[in-house]
Design an enzyme around this catalytic site. Structure first.
Site, PDB file in Angstrom:
ATOM      1  CD  GLU A 143      70.499 -14.233  25.769  1.00 60.62           C
ATOM      2  OE1 GLU A 143      70.821 -13.666  25.063  1.00 60.62           O
ATOM      3  OE2 GLU A 143      71.581 -14.171  27.247  1.00 60.62           O
ATOM      4  CD1 TRP A 144      69.800 -21.507  26.029  1.00 61.86           C
ATOM      5  CD2 TRP A 144      69.298 -19.765  23.934  1.00 61.86           C
ATOM      6  NE1 TRP A 144      68.114 -21.514  26.053  1.00 61.86           N
ATOM      7  CE2 TRP A 144      68.349 -20.556  25.054  1.00 61.86           C
ATOM      8  CE3 TRP A 144      69.255 -19.666  22.901  1.00 61.86           C
ATOM      9  CZ2 TRP A 144      66.875 -21.102  24.139  1.00 61.86           C
ATOM     10  CZ3 TRP A 144      67.888 -19.816  22.604  1.00 61.86           C
ATOM     11  CH2 TRP A 144      66.477 -20.352  22.867  1.00 61.86           C
ATOM     12  N   GLY A 145      73.518 -16.412  26.207  1.00 65.53           N
ATOM     13  CA  GLY A 145      74.658 -16.090  25.774  1.00 65.53           C
ATOM     14  C   GLY A 145      74.622 -14.959  25.140  1.00 65.53           C
ATOM     15  CG  ASP A 146      71.803 -16.166  21.590  1.00 65.54           C
ATOM     16  OD1 ASP A 146      72.727 -17.208  22.141  1.00 65.54           O
ATOM     17  OD2 ASP A 146      71.090 -16.527  21.478  1.00 65.54           O
ATOM     18  CG  ASN A 147      70.711 -10.508  23.308  1.00 64.03           C
ATOM     19  OD1 ASN A 147      71.214 -10.190  21.836  1.00 64.03           O
ATOM     20  ND2 ASN A 147      69.550 -12.230  22.708  1.00 64.03           N
ATOM     21  CG  ASP A 189      70.534 -26.208  25.538  1.00 66.60           C
ATOM     22  OD1 ASP A 189      70.500 -25.394  26.508  1.00 66.60           O
ATOM     23  OD2 ASP A 189      69.212 -27.277  25.627  1.00 66.60           O
ATOM     24  CG  ASP A 236      64.895 -22.318  27.208  1.00 66.64           C
ATOM     25  OD1 ASP A 236      65.148 -21.668  27.013  1.00 66.64           O
ATOM     26  OD2 ASP A 236      64.141 -22.993  27.253  1.00 66.64           O
TER      27      ASP A 236
END
Ligand code: GLA
Length: 412
Positions: free
Chosen positions: A191-195, A213, A158
Site C-alpha cells: 500500500e506504499w505507506g500512504d495510509n 517503488d 497492491d
C-alpha cells in the site's frame, strides 16, 4: 409479532450501519506465524515487469536450488503483475495468461513446490492492477478461493485504482477472504505507506510495504510525475522512525531488492547490509540466469542473512552520522548486536570507533549496548573473519557507498 418488529429493527439498523460504511467493525485475524522471520525469496517485477512466463519461473526455481540460494534461506518465488489475461472469465474467475503459462498455473505451482520452494502471486485491492489487469475489488472471496485452489503460499496485494476506498477495510476484507478460503497464505500488503499500514496492519497481514517503488540507485529520486521511485537509502531514511511497529510476523517491507541490477559492488553490498539491518523481507529482484558470482556472494552471505533473520526481529536504527559516515545498529538475540558503518559520501573515509566512548541506547526497545560493562568479540561479516574485541579501538577505511558490517558477540 413483537419479535418480528425487534428483528426488523435490528435488520434495518444493521443495514443502515452497513450502508453508511465504516460504522460496522470488521473483525480480522490473519493466518498467524507464517512469517516469524522476514520472508526471503524472489519477485519478478524489478527486472521483468509484465514480461513473465513459465520458462522464467522454472529456470528461476532451478537456479534458486542449484546456486545455493535455497539453502541460504530463499523460499518464495513470487509472480508480480502481468500473470493474468486482461479479462476475467464468464464465471468472474481470474485467468492465468495461457500464452505466458501454457501448462497452466496449477502445474507451475506444483513445479515450484516440487523443488521444496513456495509460490506467490500478485493482485490489487483496486478495480485494476497497476499494469491494467483485473483487480480484486468486489471479488475478494472469489479470488481468495481461486488462490487456495491453486495452492499458493504468498499473496502480494497492491494499491492501484482504489478510488478513495478505505485502506484498512480493503486489506482487512482480503485478509478475511484468505482466512475463509482456508489455505494459509502469507499476506503481503503493498500500500506504499500512504495510509500508514504499520498502525493497523498487524492483525491483517504478515508484511507491509512502507514506500513507493525502489529504484536501482543509492540515493536517487526518480520522479514519474504523480509518483516517485526511490534509491534504497531514500527508502531507509524515509522510514527509519517506524521501527517499533515492525517485528516477527508483521514486518516493515522496504521493497524487493535491486542487488545485481546495475549498482556498483559497494552499493549492492550496502543495499543488502541495510536490508539485513532493517529486518526487511529479503526478496531478490534480479535475473538469476545472468547473476554474477559477486551478486550471488552478496545475496547468500550467511552471516548477513543471520542478522536479518535474527529471531528477536528488531529493525535497526541510525546511531550516528559523522559527516556522512553513518553508524547503524541492530540489537540481536542473546544480547548480541550488529553494527554497520556506511559511507554515504563520495570520498574514502577513515573509520575510527572507540567502543568505550559509545554507550548506545535503544529507547524503542529499552536495550543498551555498553562495552564498559560487557566485552564483545567482533566478527567482520563481509570478510567472514574475527577482528578482535571491543577492548581495542576499531580502525578501518571505507570506500564511497561501501559498508562494514560487524557482529558483536558477548564474551561469556
Ligand atoms: C506497484 C508496486 C510494485 C509492482 C507494480 C506492478 O508499483 O509497488 O512493486 O508490484 O505495482 O504493477
Amino acid at each position: 409479532m413483537k419479535k418480528t418488529i425487534l428483528l426488523l429493527t435490528t435488520f434495518t439498523f444493521s443495514l443502515l450501519a452497513f450502508c453508511q460504511g465504516n460504522t460496522v467493525k470488521q473483525e480480522v485475524s490473519k493466518f498467524e506465524g507464517l512469517a516469524n522471520t522476514p520472508p526471503m525469496g524472489w519477485n519478478s517485477w524489478n527486472t521483468f515487469e509484465t514480461n513473465i512466463d513459465e520458462k522464467l519461473v522454472k529456470e528461476t526455481a532451478d537456479i534458486m536450488v542449484a546456486s545455493g540460494m535455497k539453502s541460504a534461506g530463499y523460499t518464495y518465488i513470487v509472480l508480480d503483475d502481468g500473470w493474468m489475461t486482461k479479462e476475467r472469465d464468464s464465471n468472474g474467475d481470474l485467468v492465468p495468461d495461457p500464452v505466458k503459462f501454457p501448462s497452466g498455473m496449477k502445474a507451475l505451482v506444483e513445479y515450484v513446490h516440487s523443488k521444496g520452494l513456495k509460490f506467490g502471486l500478485y493482485n490489487c485491492a483496486g478495480t485494476k492492477t497497476c499494469a491494467g489487469y483485473p483487480g480484486t475489488r468486489g471479488y475478494e472471496y472469489q479470488d481468495a478461493r481461486f488462490y487456495a485452489n491453486l495452492n499458493i503460499d504468498f499473496l502480494k496485494y497492491d494499491w492501484c485504482n482504489t478510488e478513495g476506498i478505505n485502506a484498512k477495510e480493503a486489506y482487512a476484507t482480503m485478509s478475511n477472504a484468505l482466512k475463509k478460503a482456508g489455505k494459509p497464505i502469507v499476506f503481503s500488503l503493498c500500500e506504499w505507506g500512504d495510509n500508514q499500514p504499520w498502525n493497523w496492519g498487524k492483525p491483517i497481514g504478515n508484511l507491509w510495504r512502507i514506500s513507493g517503488d525502489i529504484n536501482p540507485c543509492f540515493d536517487c529520486e526518480n520522479n514519474h510525475g504523480t509518483w516517485s521511485s526511490w534509491g534504497f537509502m531514500k527508502i531507509i531514511e524515509m522510514r527509519k522512525d517506524i521501527r517499533k511497529f515492525s517485528g516477527p510476523d508483521h514486518w516493515n517491507d522496504f521493497d524487493m531488492m535491486e542487488v545485481g541490477n546495475g549498482m556498483t559492488f559497494e552499493e549492492d553490498k550496502a543495499h543488502f547490509a541495510m536490508w539485513s539491518m532493517m529486518a526487511s523481507p529479503l526478496i531478490a529482484g534480479n535475473d538469476f540466469r545472468k547473476m554474477s558470482k559477486e551478486t550471488l556472494s552478496i545475496l547468500t552471505n550467511k552471516e548477513l542473512i543471520a542478522v536479518n533473520q535474527d529471531k528477536l526481529g528488531i529493525q535497526g536504527f541510525k546511531y550516528l552520522d559523522d559527516d556522512q559516515l553513518e553508524v547503524w545498529v541492530k540489537p540481536l538475540s542473546d544480547g548480541n548486536w550488529a553494527i554497520t558503518f556506511l559511507n554515504r559520501s563520495e570520498a574514502l573515509k577513515k573509520v575510527v570507533f572507540d567502543w568505550s566512548k559509545h554507550i548506545i541506547k535503544d529507547t524503542d526497545f529499552n536495550l543498551e549496548f555498553n562495552t564498559t560493562a560487557i566485552v564483545f568479540k567482533i566478527n567482520d561479516l563481509w570478510k567472514n573473519k574475527a577482528v578482535g574485541t571491543t577492548n581495542t579501538i576499531f580502525k578501518s577505511e571505507l570506500a564511497s557507498h561501501d559498508v562494514i558490517t560487524l557482529k558483536l558477540t558477548k564474551v561469556k
